[in-house]
Design an enzyme around this catalytic site. Structure first.
Site, PDB file in Angstrom:
ATOM      1  N   ASP A  91      87.639 116.776  59.556  1.00  0.00           N
ATOM      2  CA  ASP A  91      86.984 118.061  59.791  1.00  0.00           C
ATOM      3  C   ASP A  91      87.915 119.074  60.448  1.00  0.00           C
ATOM      4  OD1 ASP A  91      84.517 118.055  58.617  1.00  0.00           O
ATOM      5  OD2 ASP A  91      83.394 118.304  60.472  1.00  0.00           O
ATOM      6  N   LYS A 131      79.394 116.543  63.285  1.00  0.00           N
ATOM      7  CA  LYS A 131      79.663 115.213  62.730  1.00  0.00           C
ATOM      8  C   LYS A 131      78.601 114.796  61.724  1.00  0.00           C
ATOM      9  CE  LYS A 131      80.578 110.433  64.108  1.00  0.00           C
ATOM     10  NZ  LYS A 131      80.650 109.474  65.236  1.00  0.00           N
ATOM     11  N   ASP A 174      83.863 105.472  64.659  1.00  0.00           N
ATOM     12  CA  ASP A 174      84.584 106.554  65.307  1.00  0.00           C
ATOM     13  C   ASP A 174      86.072 106.375  65.027  1.00  0.00           C
ATOM     14  OD1 ASP A 174      82.400 107.826  66.321  1.00  0.00           O
ATOM     15  OD2 ASP A 174      82.618 107.076  68.366  1.00  0.00           O
ATOM     16  N   ASP A 221      73.622 110.734  66.126  1.00  0.00           N
ATOM     17  CA  ASP A 221      73.396 109.294  66.028  1.00  0.00           C
ATOM     18  C   ASP A 221      72.026 108.916  66.607  1.00  0.00           C
ATOM     19  OD1 ASP A 221      74.214 110.012  68.576  1.00  0.00           O
ATOM     20  OD2 ASP A 221      75.793 108.526  68.735  1.00  0.00           O
ATOM     21  N   GLU A 276      92.717 113.894  68.748  1.00  0.00           N
ATOM     22  CA  GLU A 276      92.583 112.601  68.082  1.00  0.00           C
ATOM     23  C   GLU A 276      93.834 112.384  67.221  1.00  0.00           C
ATOM     24  OE1 GLU A 276      87.713 112.895  67.661  1.00  0.00           O
ATOM     25  OE2 GLU A 276      89.002 113.515  66.002  1.00  0.00           O
TER      26      GLU A 276
END
Length: 725
Positions: A137, A273, A297, A436, A108
């Site tokens: 993280d 997460k 996100d 989620d 990412e």
């Protein structure tokens, strides 16, 4: 038409039930009778060889039944943010906290994550009421460096967007297409920022001469980073922008921007997460404590700067908001090729089924693009919570105070949650890789409702895996997490149906047992074809009345699915790709996820959470854009796909040859011939990759040989079964 409003003269939003609801119910009734007839016929004619088909039909019946809940009352909504602003002054809007999570700077890219944050900072929203929190993280110095650079760039980018009416407020997305004139200077500034971050990323660390330090403690932070490891480091909380102190080049206040890397220790479970989101919830409560929270996100940038106002059309409606937990926007994606060969849009999950759930108690939380009422995360049902937002107050006066930072570090500690209800009754819920899904489900069971908001201009746009192997791995992880909910003490079919509603319990049950699709797909993808090779009929003859029942069930199911897909804006070609990927997932992701979950339950360790890569090689991107599948990885998924493809190709060839020589073979084996042909048609990209292609996306020779060996083994097993039958 149903209307909820703040005053009798001002409607903030409207709702309209789908005109297809009556048709859906009528179709469900007829199809239900046909299914009962099929199961009765299967039971009456079952043999040892056909018994797997009975199990497959039972699973198909369950999945079909649970899916009807989505079709019971689909609805569509519309919001009127301009009417909201006529009734509520900007200074009276509630404060908004935005959470953005990132976990791996290599998968990412920090510059892209920073671009997402900048798009949220540029919302059409009072900047003194807006705070953006970034959870790193990965514990990466480069990510912090990227956000320090983004904080400097924000001073120019935010006024540029608002002065020029820019709608796409992610600089990465905005400058990905040709922009000229007055944006050239801004492009150069952004490219310079991005290059500095990428250069630091290439070196693997940040040196002091890469940056200008505003404070001595910033230099000390980076000096200390040398002792950090990804899973063992203290908490790092840096207030990069503070609305009460920082302004842009026009003199207007900037939003708050806070970087957080929570404390990590090998001795403590960090809960992936969900754990990061709970730390953000606690830290933000110490700093800004906004009553509305947006989760994004790291690759899902704002594409519609007015999306917060659309969410507030529901949150600020006193007749509607008392039990409203969250407003979910659909996940939409950029860069998908023309016919969406990997079915990356996942229309059923993100739009079609969300509208169906919205007509019941509301859509599920899908992890991003979701506005929460903070009070819904406090662990009490709506009856125990205040039905309105607290009076607006400045959300930045204590942001960087010594007491606020000290408390923030305390709640970011890895041992803070010990002996508390965090993750069980408070905050985002633990116990599943799909935090989620689990969180939204539990909130509905506690009595909360949700809303699906789908404006014409997509509120958020993000990236999806454009590599088949990455996409299948991501789906496998979902399956494991969904099973964790299905086989928990809060399973949807009993607990959910009782606490939420029967229909909503069926909706959640459908996805909780999503992986069970592997049973009918593998069974119908192999057994009839192997039986065809050895001339063993498993279905009625074409001349028998029962044949028409099987034909109706197949074509009615596929026809109804096609109608739904086209009504959602899809095309026939993209629908074909979608159902092909559904079958591919069924015999790969669903199967491997089911096996992995079963192994975990008996104590055999299996791979855990893996971050999906957002990086794509140029050659691979070019193939994807042309609509060519990528099979170049040494993946066990592709070995399974190759095996099924070869079994169907061989059975189809043998079946056609026999039918050409004897008419009775065609009559007796028509269903099995059709199944072989249908699966083989869907497998065409696999055959290309195995035998015809010469580019980097072809299937590796080793995988082709393994697939051939497994296909041969299945043929040999079929021969032995036939021999001893």
């Amino acid at each position: 038409m149903t209307t909820h409003q703040l005053h009798s003269r001002t409607a903030f939003h409207t709702l309209q039930a789908s005109r297809f609801a009556a048709f859906n119910r009528a179709h469900a009734f007829v199809y239900h009778l046909a299914l009962l007839a099929l199961l009765g016929h299967r039971l009456a004619t079952v043999t040892l060889l056909s018994s797997p088909l009975l199990l497959a039909d039972l699973v198909l019946a369950f999945m079909w039944l649970s899916a009807q809940a989505f079709r019971w009352r689909p609805v569509r909504r519309q919001e009127f943010p301009d009417r909201l602003l006529q009734e509520v002054e900007p200074k009276q809007l509630p404060a908004l906290d935005v959470y953005i999570c990132t976990a791996d700077p290599h998968r990412e890219p920090p510059a892209s994550v920073a671009s997402t944050a900048l798009s949220a900072m540029a919302f059409d929203y009072p900047t003194d009421r807006l705070s953006v929190y970034v959870s790193d993280d990965g514990g990466s110095a480069v990510t912090l460096f990227a956000f320090m650079e983004a904080a400097r760039f924000a001073r120019y980018w935010l006024p540029f967007c608002k002065e020029n009416g820019v709608a796409t407020r992610s600089p990465e997305a905005y400058f990905s297409s040709d922009r000229g004139g007055e944006s050239e200077k801004m492009r150069i500034m952004y490219q310079s920022m991005k290059e500095r971050v990428e250069n630091a990323m290439e070196r693997g660390y940040v040196q002091g001469n890469d940056m200008v330090f505003d404070e001595d403690d910033e230099r000390e932070t980076f000096d200390n980073w040398k002792t950090f490891s990804r899973n063992d480091h203290p908490s790092v909380i840096k207030v990069l922008l503070e609305s009460s102190k920082d302004s842009d080049i026009t003199g207007n206040a900037l939003p708050n921007l806070v970087y957080i890397s929570r404390e990590k220790s090998p001795a403590s479970h960090h809960h992936f997460k969900a754990g990061a989101l709970n730390v953000l919830t606690r830290v933000s409560s110490c700093m800004s404590n906004a009553p509305v929270i947006l989760t994004l996100d790291c690759d899902m940038y704002s594409n519609n700067p007015r999306s917060p106002l659309r969410a507030l059309c529901y949150f600020l409606d006193p007749a509607f908001s008392a039990d409203l937990a969250f407003v979910q926007f659909p996940q939409r994606f950029q860069g998908i090729n023309r016919n969406d060969i990997y079915a990356s849009q996942i229309r059923r999950l993100f739009t079609i089924h969300s509208r169906g759930m919205d007509g019941l108690r509301g859509p599920n939380y899908v992890g991003t693009g979701c506005f929460f009422a903070r009070r819904a995360l406090h662990g009490a049902g709506p009856s125990s919570s205040s039905s309105s937002f607290p009076p607006p107050e400045s959300n930045s006066s204590l942001l960087s105070s010594e007491s606020a930072l000290r408390k923030a570090h305390e709640v970011a500690a890895c041992t803070y949650e010990d002996s508390t209800k965090w993750g069980t009754l408070i905050g985002f819920r633990y116990g599943s890789l799909v935090e989620d899904f689990h969180t939204g489900y539990r909130l509905h069971c506690e009595g909360w409702k949700s809303v699906f908001c789908d404006p014409v201009r997509s509120a958020f746009l993000g990236d999806v895996p454009k590599n088949l192997n990455d996409g299948l791995n991501q789906c496998k992880r979902w399956i494991v997490g969904l099973y964790e909910v299905a086989f928990s003490s809060h399973d949807p079919l009993t607990f959910g149906s009782r606490k939420a509603s029967l229909l909503l319990g069926l909706c959640y049950g459908y996805y909780s047992f999503w992986g069970a699709w592997c049973i009918p797909l593998i069974t119908y993808g192999l057994l009839p074809q192997l039986a065809l090779l050895y001339q063993t009929p498993l279905f009625p003859k074409a001349s028998e009345p029962w044949f028409y029942l099987y034909a109706y069930l197949f074509f009615a199911a596929y026809g109804h699915d096609l109608v739904e897909f086209l009504a959602d804006g899809g095309s026939i070609r993209s629908w074909w790709n979608d159902q092909r990927i559904w079958m591919i997932r069924g015999i790969t992701s669903f199967l491997f996820g089911t096996v992995e979950f079963a192994l975990n339950k008996v104590g055999v360790s299996a791979p855990g959470f893996v971050v999906t890569s957002k990086v794509m090689e140029d050659e691979q991107a070019e193939r994807y854009e042309k609509g060519a599948f990528y099979f170049g990885a040494q993946s066990p998924f592709f070995a399974v796909l190759g095996t099924v493809a070869l079994v169907n190709l061989s059975s189809l060839a043998v079946g056609i040859a026999r039918a050409a020589m004897a008419n009775e073979v065609f009559d007796e084996m028509l269903v099995q011939l059709f199944l072989s042909a249908f699966v083989a048609a869907n497998c065409w990209p696999i055959y290309e990759a195995m035998f015809l292609r010469r580019d980097g996306g072809k299937m590796p020779r080793k995988i082709t040989l393994i697939s051939s060996a497994f296909a041969g083994l299945l043929h040999w097993i079929g021969f032995l079964v036939k021999l001893h039958a």
